[in-house]
Every structure is written in C-alpha cells, then in structure tokens.
Write a protein that holds these residues in place. Sequence first.
Motif, PDB file in Angstrom:
ATOM      1  N   HIS A  77       0.839  -1.207   0.000  1.00 38.02           N
ATOM      2  CA  HIS A  77       0.000   0.000   0.000  1.00 38.02           C
ATOM      3  C   HIS A  77       0.871   1.252   0.000  1.00 38.02           C
ATOM      4  CE1 HIS A  77      -3.506   2.498   0.582  1.00 38.02           C
ATOM      5  NE2 HIS A  77      -2.943   3.063   1.637  1.00 38.02           N
ATOM      6  N   ALA A  78       1.906   1.255   0.846  1.00 36.59           N
ATOM      7  CA  ALA A  78       2.826   2.395   0.886  1.00 36.59           C
ATOM      8  C   ALA A  78       3.582   2.514  -0.429  1.00 36.59           C
ATOM      9  CB  ALA A  78       3.801   2.240   2.043  1.00 36.59           C
ATOM     10  N   GLU A  79       3.926   1.379  -1.011  1.00 31.19           N
ATOM     11  CA  GLU A  79       4.627   1.366  -2.294  1.00 31.19           C
ATOM     12  C   GLU A  79       3.775   2.035  -3.375  1.00 31.19           C
ATOM     13  OE1 GLU A  79       6.074  -1.956  -5.564  1.00 31.19           O
ATOM     14  OE2 GLU A  79       5.388  -2.586  -3.585  1.00 31.19           O
ATOM     15  N   ARG A  80       2.494   1.677  -3.428  1.00 29.36           N
ATOM     16  CA  ARG A  80       1.601   2.270  -4.429  1.00 29.36           C
ATOM     17  C   ARG A  80       1.483   3.775  -4.234  1.00 29.36           C
ATOM     18  NH1 ARG A  80      -4.480   0.798  -4.049  1.00 29.36           N
ATOM     19  NH2 ARG A  80      -4.825   2.970  -3.560  1.00 29.36           N
ATOM     20  N   GLN A  81       1.346   4.215  -2.988  1.00 30.40           N
ATOM     21  CA  GLN A  81       1.236   5.646  -2.705  1.00 30.40           C
ATOM     22  C   GLN A  81       2.493   6.393  -3.133  1.00 30.40           C
ATOM     23  OE1 GLN A  81       0.264   5.603   1.543  1.00 30.40           O
ATOM     24  NE2 GLN A  81      -1.829   6.229   1.044  1.00 30.40           N
ATOM     25  N   MET A  82       3.659   5.788  -2.889  1.00 30.90           N
ATOM     26  CA  MET A  82       4.912   6.434  -3.263  1.00 30.90           C
ATOM     27  C   MET A  82       5.078   6.496  -4.778  1.00 30.90           C
ATOM     28  SD  MET A  82       6.321   7.597  -0.644  1.00 30.90           S
ATOM     29  CE  MET A  82       7.665   8.150  -1.682  1.00 30.90           C
ATOM     30  N   LEU A  83       4.670   5.445  -5.467  1.00 28.43           N
ATOM     31  CA  LEU A  83       4.740   5.446  -6.926  1.00 28.43           C
ATOM     32  C   LEU A  83       3.836   6.527  -7.517  1.00 28.43           C
ATOM     33  CD1 LEU A  83       4.713   1.603  -7.613  1.00 28.43           C
ATOM     34  CD2 LEU A  83       6.573   3.172  -8.159  1.00 28.43           C
ATOM     35  N   GLU A  84       2.642   6.643  -6.980  1.00 27.17           N
ATOM     36  CA  GLU A  84       1.722   7.669  -7.455  1.00 27.17           C
ATOM     37  C   GLU A  84       2.279   9.064  -7.196  1.00 27.17           C
ATOM     38  OE1 GLU A  84      -2.482   5.173  -6.911  1.00 27.17           O
ATOM     39  OE2 GLU A  84      -1.720   6.433  -5.273  1.00 27.17           O
ATOM     40  N   PHE A  85       2.910   9.235  -6.041  1.00 25.27           N
ATOM     41  CA  PHE A  85       3.501  10.521  -5.699  1.00 25.27           C
ATOM     42  C   PHE A  85       4.658  10.851  -6.643  1.00 25.27           C
ATOM     43  CE2 PHE A  85       6.539  13.092  -3.186  1.00 25.27           C
ATOM     44  CZ  PHE A  85       5.725  14.195  -2.924  1.00 25.27           C
ATOM     45  N   LEU A  86       5.500   9.868  -6.925  1.00 23.17           N
ATOM     46  CA  LEU A  86       6.631  10.078  -7.830  1.00 23.17           C
ATOM     47  C   LEU A  86       6.162  10.518  -9.209  1.00 23.17           C
ATOM     48  CD1 LEU A  86       9.670   9.871  -8.482  1.00 23.17           C
ATOM     49  CD2 LEU A  86       9.284   7.467  -9.058  1.00 23.17           C
ATOM     50  N   LEU A  87       5.107   9.885  -9.718  1.00 22.90           N
ATOM     51  CA  LEU A  87       4.602  10.246 -11.042  1.00 22.90           C
ATOM     52  C   LEU A  87       3.910  11.606 -11.037  1.00 22.90           C
ATOM     53  CD1 LEU A  87       3.256   6.852 -12.431  1.00 22.90           C
ATOM     54  CD2 LEU A  87       5.467   7.936 -12.776  1.00 22.90           C
ATOM     55  N   GLN A  88       3.438  12.031  -9.876  1.00 27.64           N
ATOM     56  CA  GLN A  88       2.881  13.376  -9.777  1.00 27.64           C
ATOM     57  C   GLN A  88       3.978  14.424  -9.881  1.00 27.64           C
ATOM     58  OE1 GLN A  88       0.618  13.100  -6.014  1.00 27.64           O
ATOM     59  NE2 GLN A  88      -1.142  13.834  -7.177  1.00 27.64           N
ATOM     60  N   VAL A  89       5.065  14.212  -9.176  1.00 28.22           N
ATOM     61  CA  VAL A  89       6.118  15.228  -9.162  1.00 28.22           C
ATOM     62  C   VAL A  89       6.998  15.154 -10.412  1.00 28.22           C
ATOM     63  CG1 VAL A  89       6.153  15.410  -6.651  1.00 28.22           C
ATOM     64  CG2 VAL A  89       7.686  13.798  -7.782  1.00 28.22           C
TER      65      VAL A  89
END
Length: 212
Positions: A77-89
């Motif tokens: 779950h944390a991995e998915r959130q971090m991936l989404e954040f990376l693609l946002q920035v």
Amino acid sequence: SVLDDLLMGLQQLEYVDASWIQDSLMAPLLFRSKLILDATFEHNGFAELPWLVVDNRPALRLLVELIEYTVAIEQPHAERQMLEFLLQVNPNDNHGYRLHLSNIYLHEGLNQEILELASHYPDDMHPDLLYDKVVAYYRLGNAKSAMVALKQAKEKFPYVYQYLTAKQKPRKPHIDSMGVRYGGEDQAWIYFDSRKSIWKSTKGLLDFARKI
C-alpha cells in the motif's frame, strides 16, 4: 543534496544489504527526505520536479530509493502511494515506474486507474500500458474498447500477443543485461513473464484475445 550524498555514501558500504543498515541508517534518511518534500509543498504549493532540472535530482533519487525500500519491506500500500507521488512530481517518469504501478493496479483490480495512467503515456515505448489497458477494459465489460486496444497493442508489439496466445509455453529469448530491443522478443518476454498469471486467471480473456 546532503541526504542524497549521505545515502550514496552508505551504499558504498560492504554490508549495504544488511537489514540493520537499511532500517537503522538508510530508512531515516529516506523518510526525512520525504518529510522535507511534504513540508515544501505544504508551504509553497505543489510543483512538478522534472528530472531534466539537475537541482531536482537529489530529491527524485531519494524518492526512488524510498520506493525500493518499501518494496524490500513488503508494504504494497505504501509502495503504491509512493509510486503515485513520484509520477505526480515527475510525470515524465524517467525511471519507468509507471510500468510497475500499472502492474500493482492490475493485481489490485483497479481498472479505471490503469486506464487513467495509460492515458498519460499514449506513445509509450513499452508494451505494458497498452496490454494492461486490454485487461482493464475487458474486466470492466467493455469488449469493444478491449478489442480496439488489443488490435493497437498487437500492431505495435506483436511478439507480446504471440507469447500470450500461444497454445504451448513459448521459449524464453535471450535477454541482454545491457538493455532490450524496442518491439523485440526480449522486450515482449519481460511483459509476458510479469503479466502471464493475470491474463491466465482472468476468465475468458485469452479466448477473447485469440479471436483477432
């Protein structure tokens, strides 16, 4: 930049893979870097951090390392959130993590999220998003869109289609550690190997694909 330098220094240690080094020394640096980013955005508003701007690279490198750490400690779950954040920035996704995020969406049944992700990379040089779109449309019951997506994917990456629809297990091609050929059998195999379980377990999908 200081945190990035410290992390790269730690990565030169002989026992860098030891869990105590990762948990006690590396992880605090990675979580601290994320807090700095969060505080910056909270104070100044959200902003993209393109990789092409050299000053952004320490922050982006640390984000990537944080993602790898969440993978290592098995926190999907944390991995998915971090991936989404990376693609946002960094929407250009110079590290190619969109492919991994799409795979997570597939396994979690997040079909709309797959389609949304794929819409941002219409000319992607990897087969993952094109073929993942087929699965997403099919799961959503949109056979027409699934067929259109499959024809587009097959035209651009025909070897993937051959591997997926083969009656017998296909033979693994040579995979060069230096890279893969665009549209080649090696690139196709990497997708097939990571997604074959999804295609097989989705009832009726392979029969649907063979109708082309």
